[in-house]
Scaffold this active site. Sequence first.
Site, short mmCIF file in Angstrom:
data_model
loop_
_atom_site.label_atom_id
_atom_site.label_comp_id
_atom_site.label_asym_id
_atom_site.label_seq_id
_atom_site.Cartn_x
_atom_site.Cartn_y
_atom_site.Cartn_z
N HIS A 15 0.86 -1.26 -0.12
CA HIS A 15 -0.02 0.07 -0.06
C HIS A 15 0.76 1.47 -0.14
O HIS A 15 0.45 2.39 -0.18
CB HIS A 15 -1.16 -0.01 1.37
CG HIS A 15 -1.90 -1.14 1.41
ND1 HIS A 15 -2.63 -1.48 0.19
CD2 HIS A 15 -2.28 -2.10 2.20
CE1 HIS A 15 -3.52 -2.46 0.40
NE2 HIS A 15 -3.31 -2.92 1.91
N ASP A 20 -3.01 -10.88 -1.69
CA ASP A 20 -3.42 -10.44 -0.52
C ASP A 20 -4.74 -9.96 -0.58
O ASP A 20 -5.14 -9.67 -1.69
CB ASP A 20 -2.28 -9.31 -0.18
CG ASP A 20 -2.64 -8.70 1.31
OD1 ASP A 20 -2.02 -9.00 2.33
OD2 ASP A 20 -3.59 -7.76 1.40
N HIS A 77 -6.33 -7.58 0.30
CA HIS A 77 -6.26 -6.11 -0.23
C HIS A 77 -5.68 -5.71 -1.42
O HIS A 77 -4.61 -6.31 -1.62
CB HIS A 77 -6.07 -5.28 1.07
CG HIS A 77 -6.46 -5.37 2.39
ND1 HIS A 77 -5.93 -6.50 3.31
CD2 HIS A 77 -7.50 -5.12 2.76
CE1 HIS A 77 -6.57 -6.38 4.23
NE2 HIS A 77 -7.48 -5.68 4.33
N ASP A 85 -4.43 -13.11 4.48
CA ASP A 85 -5.53 -12.58 5.00
C ASP A 85 -7.04 -12.67 4.24
O ASP A 85 -7.99 -12.23 4.59
CB ASP A 85 -5.45 -10.90 5.32
CG ASP A 85 -4.82 -10.15 4.12
OD1 ASP A 85 -4.72 -10.88 3.06
OD2 ASP A 85 -4.45 -9.23 4.23
ZN LIG Z 1 -3.90 -7.31 3.10
#
Ligand SMILES: [Zn+2]
Length: 357
Positions: free
Chosen positions: A131, A167, A169, A256
């Site tokens: 990120h 992941d 996200h 996750d």
């Molecule tokens: Zn994540």
Amino acid sequence: MPNRDCRVGFMWNTAFDSFDYGDRHPLRPGRFRMIRDYLDSAGLLASANVVEIEAEPLSMAVLERVHSSEYVESVRRISQTGEGEIDIDTPGFRGIYENALMLSGATVTGVRAVLSGHVEHFLSPTGGFHHAKFERGGGFCVFNDIAAAVHELKQHGLNRILVADFDVHHGNGDQAYFYDDPEVMVISFHEDPEWMYPHEGYVNEIGSGRGVGYNINMPFPMDAGDSVYRYAFDELVPKLIDLFRPQFILFLPGFDAHYLDRLAHLKLTTTMTRYITGRIHNAAHKWSEGRLGVVTGGGYHPDSLCWGVASVMSVLSGREYSPPRQNPPFKDDEETWRTVHETVDQVKDSVFPVLGI
Ligand SMILES: [Zn+2]
Ligand SMILES: [Zn+2]
């Protein structure tokens, strides 16, 4: 399929232990050591073909290429006093600058170990700070180790680098760095950005300029489980990899996305982690002379995180490991299948023709 034991580097430095977002943060203090202890207790660090590699901090030369001097300065200031935050969900602490240099430097150290031929694969219990962007951190990420690793690989003359990001996200930082770059293919599987942080990663974000087609987003509806995920993987990933013929693969397994994880809503089991890792590992041997780097990324339930990392190490090293039996709360229903079928078709329609698949 590799028919022998691959040499795997496990990245470590006791300085990882200084990481501290506080006890109430999902990225808990002590998580890196927890992963290490679990791998150790499962016998996965004891094999002759698994070696520990001491992580080195990110060099100033690489840091300057990956982040703006204003941002680096702001992290330094927070680090000196422990006051302030990187962003709303990424708190500061005293020493965060040095710690982040080490957490992200581990990935670059791993890349160097692979390039030198010391090991074929590396696994870091940290890394995957996807990120973080050039001018700011966020989403628990301070310095973008993927961008740093790509920079290192390019310095060594590699020009087909795959970032395979599972992941849960979306890897919005990675997407931003490489959006117009055809030398870096970014494949991101994640939960629908409509409601999930970081609210980027839609199917129609396919890259720009010469990079069009090299940024692939596959979002999933809430509650998607192993069967739809495997379908999307099989339909998209092998074709993309065979077209791109990566010289190096950087891989985030997506711990996750597990059904026990409370930060998102996918319903995968560790069986899917093993499946994806097996496929990516084989692809690394098929196209990349085995060159594969695995970084941990997210994973906020201690059990599923440890089962996942151990499964990855098991695949890479060829050592036995079986996680406990897992019972996700749902099976993929008709609506989930319909949505995933549609999304996979959209991804194919938007990316495959551009790439000539
Ligand atoms: Zn994540
Ligand atoms: Zn291998």
